[in-house]
Design a protein around this motif. Structure first.
Motif, PDB file in Angstrom:
ATOM      1  N   LEU A  17       0.825  -1.211   0.000  1.00 52.40           N
ATOM      2  CA  LEU A  17       0.000   0.000   0.000  1.00 52.40           C
ATOM      3  C   LEU A  17       0.858   1.258   0.000  1.00 52.40           C
ATOM      4  N   LEU A  18       1.943   1.256   0.776  1.00 52.61           N
ATOM      5  CA  LEU A  18       2.841   2.410   0.806  1.00 52.61           C
ATOM      6  C   LEU A  18       3.499   2.615  -0.560  1.00 52.61           C
ATOM      7  N   GLY A  19       3.885   1.501  -1.186  1.00 48.53           N
ATOM      8  CA  GLY A  19       4.497   1.604  -2.508  1.00 48.53           C
ATOM      9  C   GLY A  19       3.537   2.169  -3.536  1.00 48.53           C
ATOM     10  N   ILE A  20       2.285   1.705  -3.488  1.00 48.11           N
ATOM     11  CA  ILE A  20       1.273   2.221  -4.412  1.00 48.11           C
ATOM     12  C   ILE A  20       1.005   3.700  -4.150  1.00 48.11           C
ATOM     13  N   SER A  21       0.951   4.089  -2.868  1.00 52.58           N
ATOM     14  CA  SER A  21       0.687   5.483  -2.513  1.00 52.58           C
ATOM     15  C   SER A  21       1.776   6.405  -3.045  1.00 52.58           C
ATOM     16  N   PHE A  22       3.040   6.020  -2.847  1.00 52.88           N
ATOM     17  CA  PHE A  22       4.145   6.848  -3.330  1.00 52.88           C
ATOM     18  C   PHE A  22       4.162   6.901  -4.859  1.00 52.88           C
ATOM     19  N   THR A  23       3.827   5.788  -5.508  1.00 55.32           N
ATOM     20  CA  THR A  23       3.800   5.771  -6.964  1.00 55.32           C
ATOM     21  C   THR A  23       2.726   6.715  -7.501  1.00 55.32           C
ATOM     22  N   VAL A  24       1.533   6.638  -6.911  1.00 56.57           N
ATOM     23  CA  VAL A  24       0.441   7.516  -7.329  1.00 56.57           C
ATOM     24  C   VAL A  24       0.788   8.972  -7.053  1.00 56.57           C
ATOM     25  N   TRP A  25       1.383   9.232  -5.882  1.00 58.93           N
ATOM     26  CA  TRP A  25       1.750  10.600  -5.479  1.00 58.93           C
ATOM     27  C   TRP A  25       2.704  11.223  -6.486  1.00 58.93           C
ATOM     28  N   PHE A  26       3.793  10.535  -6.795  1.00 63.76           N
ATOM     29  CA  PHE A  26       4.792  11.102  -7.692  1.00 63.76           C
ATOM     30  C   PHE A  26       4.310  11.118  -9.135  1.00 63.76           C
ATOM     31  N   THR A  27       3.429  10.185  -9.516  1.00 64.91           N
ATOM     32  CA  THR A  27       2.850  10.232 -10.864  1.00 64.91           C
ATOM     33  C   THR A  27       1.988  11.479 -11.039  1.00 64.91           C
ATOM     34  N   LEU A  28       1.119  11.755 -10.059  1.00 68.02           N
ATOM     35  CA  LEU A  28       0.282  12.959 -10.118  1.00 68.02           C
ATOM     36  C   LEU A  28       1.151  14.213 -10.104  1.00 68.02           C
ATOM     37  N   LEU A  29       2.212  14.163  -9.305  1.00 68.06           N
ATOM     38  CA  LEU A  29       3.139  15.292  -9.209  1.00 68.06           C
ATOM     39  C   LEU A  29       3.794  15.552 -10.563  1.00 68.06           C
ATOM     40  N   LEU A  30       4.193  14.483 -11.203  1.00 65.07           N
ATOM     41  CA  LEU A  30       4.896  14.614 -12.478  1.00 65.07           C
ATOM     42  C   LEU A  30       3.964  15.066 -13.599  1.00 65.07           C
ATOM     43  N   VAL A  31       2.778  14.460 -13.666  1.00 65.06           N
ATOM     44  CA  VAL A  31       1.864  14.719 -14.776  1.00 65.06           C
ATOM     45  C   VAL A  31       1.197  16.085 -14.670  1.00 65.06           C
ATOM     46  N   PHE A  32       0.734  16.450 -13.464  1.00 59.83           N
ATOM     47  CA  PHE A  32      -0.083  17.655 -13.316  1.00 59.83           C
ATOM     48  C   PHE A  32       0.708  18.897 -12.891  1.00 59.83           C
ATOM     49  N   ILE A  33       1.947  18.735 -12.428  1.00 56.21           N
ATOM     50  CA  ILE A  33       2.676  19.899 -11.925  1.00 56.21           C
ATOM     51  C   ILE A  33       4.029  20.068 -12.606  1.00 56.21           C
ATOM     52  N   ILE A  34       4.892  19.062 -12.537  1.00 56.61           N
ATOM     53  CA  ILE A  34       6.257  19.221 -13.028  1.00 56.61           C
ATOM     54  C   ILE A  34       6.296  19.347 -14.548  1.00 56.61           C
ATOM     55  N   VAL A  35       5.622  18.461 -15.261  1.00 58.32           N
ATOM     56  CA  VAL A  35       5.624  18.526 -16.738  1.00 58.32           C
ATOM     57  C   VAL A  35       4.992  19.831 -17.245  1.00 58.32           C
ATOM     58  N   PRO A  36       3.807  20.258 -16.729  1.00 56.52           N
ATOM     59  CA  PRO A  36       3.279  21.559 -17.157  1.00 56.52           C
ATOM     60  C   PRO A  36       4.231  22.714 -16.846  1.00 56.52           C
ATOM     61  N   ALA A  37       4.974  22.599 -15.715  1.00 54.30           N
ATOM     62  CA  ALA A  37       5.930  23.656 -15.379  1.00 54.30           C
ATOM     63  C   ALA A  37       7.070  23.705 -16.388  1.00 54.30           C
ATOM     64  N   ILE A  38       7.491  22.540 -16.877  1.00 54.63           N
ATOM     65  CA  ILE A  38       8.580  22.496 -17.852  1.00 54.63           C
ATOM     66  C   ILE A  38       8.172  23.199 -19.153  1.00 54.63           C
ATOM     67  N   PHE A  39       6.949  22.981 -19.578  1.00 54.92           N
ATOM     68  CA  PHE A  39       6.487  23.555 -20.848  1.00 54.92           C
ATOM     69  C   PHE A  39       5.735  24.875 -20.670  1.00 54.92           C
ATOM     70  N   GLY A  40       5.580  25.318 -19.429  1.00 51.03           N
ATOM     71  CA  GLY A  40       4.943  26.605 -19.176  1.00 51.03           C
ATOM     72  C   GLY A  40       3.473  26.641 -19.497  1.00 51.03           C
ATOM     73  N   VAL A  41       2.760  25.535 -19.279  1.00 52.96           N
ATOM     74  CA  VAL A  41       1.325  25.480 -19.535  1.00 52.96           C
ATOM     75  C   VAL A  41       0.576  25.266 -18.223  1.00 52.96           C
ATOM     76  N   SER A  42      -0.714  25.527 -18.248  1.00 48.43           N
ATOM     77  CA  SER A  42      -1.549  25.365 -17.052  1.00 48.43           C
ATOM     78  C   SER A  42      -2.866  24.699 -17.451  1.00 48.43           C
ATOM     79  N   PHE A  43      -3.348  23.804 -16.594  1.00 49.99           N
ATOM     80  CA  PHE A  43      -4.618  23.125 -16.839  1.00 49.99           C
ATOM     81  C   PHE A  43      -5.814  23.893 -16.271  1.00 49.99           C
ATOM     82  N   GLY A  44      -5.568  25.034 -15.631  1.00 48.23           N
ATOM     83  CA  GLY A  44      -6.648  25.823 -15.056  1.00 48.23           C
ATOM     84  C   GLY A  44      -7.120  25.335 -13.700  1.00 48.23           C
TER      85      GLY A  44
END
Length: 459
Positions: A17-44
């Motif tokens: 469960l801890l492994g799944i939680s960390f995987t989901v956490w960093f996936t959401l972090l990467l997809v919704f925050i870090i990648v948009p920050a790299i390309f300078g876009v926002s999802f609103g």
């Protein structure tokens, strides 16, 4: 056999469960925050979050006002324009008014000095104590509405049960979800900045190095902006600072740098520090020609001016970012600009920054909070919302000295940002009033007396 006996299915399930939680956490972090920050876009998402908060704040404020009315409580109302109503009048006019009210004699036949004149200076002193327009610029701005933060409004004690539950839920969200998310983003942004700029520093000087350095700085600053859930509106981007110029802005917080640098690259100016800040400075200067001074060099005005002049003369280098106030002000006013950066003779690009205190107070009171404590307050706030205006470039006019030029730029920034334009030095935050301010009042009074005597001698 003993290995099978020691096996605990519950521990294995917990690890999964801890492994799944960390995987989901960093996936959401990467997809919704870090990648948009790299390309300078926002999802609103942040804009929707801000609108939802505004509706909750309006409902909470309405509940407080209704509860106070039902219980006959008086609500605290902050004085936005001061507690003493003042009309802009001159020293001579006020003293004449005092003489009229205290004497039936004609003013022309009055003596050069009257004892009643001292009441003007006494009144000015009492007004300064009661309604000091300098000291109150270094305290947090009091809100008329409640944003579910007990540190921002005196009326939070008038709370119903539903408001108490809502406030508790807000604490859980801010400290249980938003704070860990923001700390993770902050470490990610700073870590990437240190590592990537250090790597870029090994490249030979040229266009490729400059391009990569700018992209890395923008990406890392945008990640740091998201670490504060900063919602920034930039206006008049056609006036953004250009190479070979100096960008000057009003100063509210250390995060002013991140707010501006997430929309454009700048050469920073500052004193060399130790610890983590020193590591960041050393890595940054490898990739970009920032201007760092040793502690012993900061007070050498000629050396500072020389290095700034050399930088702006090279049109390939990034614009310099300077905060001429020299200290943080609570975003209600703009105080005196130091004249040093206006003596260089380069084009100045004024920028006005105005924060919305309803979502979180960005002002850093350095005499009350350390940097770590301040950053914790920022990251545990709802959001940082601000507007940035890029004003048209300005240059010194013929016959204009550095002080007059600085005041003209300051007035433009105050006017655009809706801030109060003050002549006081921000250094009064920690120092005493200079004797020149006292001498100025003495000169005005003596000039009035001498002028009266000269007029009487002519007649």
């Amino acid at each position: 056999m003993g290995l099978f006996l020691d096996f605990n299915p519950f521990d294995n399930l917990l690890c999964i469960l801890l492994g799944i939680s960390f995987t989901v956490w960093f996936t959401l972090l990467l997809v919704f925050i870090i990648v948009p920050a790299i390309f300078g876009v926002s999802f609103g998402i942040r804009q929707l979050y801000m609108k939802t908060l505004l509706k909750i704040f309006e409902w909470a404020t309405h509940r407080i006002e209704r509860g106070a009315k039902d219980n006959n409580h008086l609500l605290y109302k902050p004085y936005s324009n001061g507690i003493i109503a003042k009309e802009p009048t001159s020293l001579e006019e006020e003293i004449k008014e005092i003489r009229r009210s205290g004497s039936n004699r004609d003013l022309d036949s009055a003596s050069v000095f009257e004892m009643s004149d001292i009441f003007y200076f006494c009144r000015q002193g009492v007004e300064s104590i009661m309604d000091d327009e300098v000291t109150k610029r270094f305290s947090a701005e009091e809100l008329e509405s409640w944003n579910l933060l007990t540190r921002s409004n005196y009326n939070f004690q008038h709370i119903s049960l539903r408001l108490t539950v809502l406030w508790g839920l807000g604490v859980v969200i801010r400290y249980g979800f938003l704070l860990p998310l923001r700390v993770t983003l902050a470490f990610t942004g700073v870590g990437l900045l240190v590592v990537l700029t250090s790597i870029i520093g090994f490249l030979p000087n040229g266009r490729m190095k400059n391009f990569l350095s700018e992209q890395v700085h923008l990406m890392c600053y945008r990640i740091c902006v998201r670490a504060l859930t900063a919602i920034i509106t930039y206006h008049d981007s056609e006036n953004k600072p250009k190479n070979g110029g100096i960008c000057v802005a009003n100063h509210t917080s250390p995060i002013d740098v991140i707010i501006l640098a997430s929309d454009g690259c700048y050469a920073m100016v500052g004193q060399i520090h130790g610890g983590l800040m020193g590591v960041i400075q050393k890595s940054m200067v490898k990739a970009c020609p920032h201007i760092w001074f040793e502690r012993s060099e900061v007070k050498d005005r000629h050396l500072v001016a020389k290095r700034l002049s050399d930088h702006v003369e090279d049109k390939t280098k990034l614009p310099i970012l300077i905060f001429p106030e020299g200290t943080c002000i609570n975003n209600t006013s703009v105080m005196m600009f130091k004249k040093g950066s206006f003596e260089i003779g380069s084009t100045v690009y004024p920028v006005a920054i105005k924060y919305d205190p309803r979502f979180g107070d960005a002002f850093w009171n350095s005499s009350q909070f350390g940097m770590v404590n301040y950053l914790l307050r920022m990251m545990s706030s709802w959001a940082i919302v601000c507007s940035v205006w890029y004003l048209p470039p300005m240059s010194r006019e013929e016959g204009e000295d550095a002080v007059q030029f600085a005041n003209r730029v300051k007035a433009a920034i105050a006017r655009q940002g809706g801030l109060v334009d003050l002549l006081w030095d921000g250094g009064l935050k920690r120092g005493k009033v200079k004797d020149t301010f006292k001498e100025e009042q003495q000169k005005l009074y003596s000039k009035m007396l001498v002028g009266t005597q000269e007029d009487r001698s002519r007649s």
